[in-house]
Design an enzyme around this catalytic site. Structure first.
Site, PDB file in Angstrom:
ATOM      1  N   CYS A   1      36.976   9.557  32.114  1.00 18.45           N
ATOM      2  CA  CYS A   1      37.117   9.836  30.940  1.00 18.45           C
ATOM      3  C   CYS A   1      34.965  10.307  30.906  1.00 18.45           C
ATOM      4  O   CYS A   1      34.634  11.353  29.525  1.00 18.45           O
ATOM      5  CB  CYS A   1      36.871   8.993  29.944  1.00 18.45           C
ATOM      6  SG  CYS A   1      38.525   8.715  30.242  1.00 18.45           S
TER       7      CYS A   1
ATOM      8  N   HIS B   1      34.540  11.231  23.477  1.00 16.51           N
ATOM      9  CA  HIS B   1      35.262  11.566  24.375  1.00 16.51           C
ATOM     10  C   HIS B   1      36.137  10.790  22.758  1.00 16.51           C
ATOM     11  O   HIS B   1      36.553   9.900  22.325  1.00 16.51           O
ATOM     12  CB  HIS B   1      35.250  10.241  25.220  1.00 16.51           C
ATOM     13  CG  HIS B   1      36.338   9.765  26.224  1.00 16.51           C
ATOM     14  ND1 HIS B   1      37.103  10.987  26.400  1.00 16.51           N
ATOM     15  CD2 HIS B   1      36.743   8.934  26.334  1.00 16.51           C
ATOM     16  CE1 HIS B   1      38.380  10.083  26.842  1.00 16.51           C
ATOM     17  NE2 HIS B   1      38.007   9.235  27.073  1.00 16.51           N
TER      18      HIS B   1
ATOM     19  N   ASN C   1      44.730  10.393  24.611  1.00 14.28           N
ATOM     20  CA  ASN C   1      43.083  10.767  25.781  1.00 14.28           C
ATOM     21  C   ASN C   1      43.544  11.855  27.097  1.00 14.28           C
ATOM     22  O   ASN C   1      44.323  10.722  27.560  1.00 14.28           O
ATOM     23  CB  ASN C   1      43.039   9.030  25.638  1.00 14.28           C
ATOM     24  CG  ASN C   1      42.197   8.959  27.037  1.00 14.28           C
ATOM     25  OD1 ASN C   1      41.039   9.880  27.108  1.00 14.28           O
ATOM     26  ND2 ASN C   1      41.572   7.869  27.014  1.00 14.28           N
TER      27      ASN C   1
END
Ligand code: UT7
Length: 326
Positions: A120, A253, A283
């Protein structure tokens, strides 16, 4: 010779068409005996929906339309590009890189291409590498892409993880410039935390050995994330000689609304200075920051000349930040 900087001159993104709401997902999981709810997912994460790619659509298929949109925004053709970096943890193949596949699908040949694997944090890592390669003269115009199909690596019997992720891609064109552009970057990793967020499976002897699905200790990741994101933010501000109040937009993020709001609070930033897309995208790992950036630009919130703080955190454990003027 004067120092060479890099600047984002175009953004783009792409989401696969299948949108799955929390209610859709809860109903689907119920058929497998897994109990979850829209209420739980919204309260704990802020996620309301995510997009899933069709089973035969690889990451490169999401990356290409995102890249084309970024090129169009920059007023460039694929042939103008001399570097492609794709940040992904869900590549099309073990090798070659997804970047090589994207290069060919864009009708290009010759320029250097490679993937960056920092989960990520991947987009922040890739942007930092592209900035360095532009600064040292290796490239003049780079495509930096985050593209993921995390739906492929989810354990649909684990409700603590399978409700969190989605598929998508975001891209930027990064061009050499006499003025910054990217003001400061800060990258870190600590491999002792490999086990708290990983896909432990691997290919060996023609078979997949180990578990090829995502495992996460959510609480451990949560606690680490808030601390390291604050440190990375302060590091890039200090390197660039800027203050918290100089930040026009925080683009973190997009994993969990509570982590994002915790980060903003520590930086004394009002919540309306945070670009939030987690409610619509879930996500999307390395794709989440460029997806959020493109959303902010195309919605008219983010304006040319503004100062943006991009922050990534994820498996590895990896984390980092990029401070830039658009
Ligand atoms: O992208 C890389 C970065 N990743 C992240 O940033 C993720 C960081 N972590 C998180 O976002 C959060 O830790 C989660 C969203 C993963 C979990 O939230 P939490 O507030 O830490 O919940 P929890 O793990 O403490 O679970 C609370 C309860 C548990 O039940 P009991 O033991 O209290 O009875 C879980 O079994 O919620 C239960 N639970 C669920 N209930 C309904 C866990 N998942 C679900 C679910 N639906 N999907």
């Amino acid at each position: 010779m004067s120092k060479r900087f890099s600047r984002i001159t175009g953004t783009g993104s792409y989401l696969p068409p299948r949108r799955v709401t929390n209610a859709d997902l809860a109903a689907e999981l119920a058929t497998r005996g897994i109990e979850t709810s829209d209420e739980w997912i919204v309260e704990r994460t802020g996620i309301r929906a995510r997009h899933f790619a069709a089973p035969d659509v690889p990451a490169s298929e999401l990356a290409v339309p995102a890249a084309r949109a970024a090129l169009q925004a920059a007023g460039l053709q694929p042939s103008d590009i001399d570097l492609i970096i794709v940040a992904t943890s869900t590549p099309d193949m073990v090798f070659p890189s997804t970047a090589a596949i994207v290069q060919h699908k864009l009708g290009m040949a010759g320029c250097p291409v490679f993937d960056v694997q920092a989960v990520c944090s991947g987009f922040v890592y890739a942007l930092t590498v592209a900035d360095a390669l532009i600064a040292n003269g290796t490239a003049r115009r780079a495509l930096v892409i985050g593209a993921e199909v995390f739906s492929r690596i989810l354990d649909w019997s684990d409700r603590t993880t399978c409700v969190l992720f989605g598929d998508g891609a975001g891209a930027v064109v990064l061009e050499a410039s006499d003025t910054p552009g990217i003001l400061a970057t800060d990258l870190h990793a600590d491999g002792k935390y490999v086990d708290i967020l990983c896909v432990p499976g691997h290919v060996s002897g023609g078979q997949v050995l180990g578990d090829p699905v995502l495992k996460m200790d959510g609480q451990a990741v949560f606690k680490l994330a808030v601390g390291v994101l604050d440190k990375a933010a302060r590091a890039v501000l200090a390197k660039a000689g800027k203050q918290e109040s100089d930040i026009d937009w925080l683009i973190p993020h997009q994993a969990n609304l509570r982590i994002m709001m915790g980060t903003a609070k520590k930086l004394h930033l009002p919540v309306d200075k945070v670009i939030v897309t987690v409610q619509d995208h879930g996500n999307t790992s390395a794709a989440s920051i460029p997806l959020a950036l493109d959303h902010g630009v195309r919605s008219g919130k983010i304006q040319p000349g503004q100062t943006l703080l991009l922050e990534g955190v994820g498996g590895g454990f990896t984390w980092g930040a990029v401070l830039l003027n658009l």
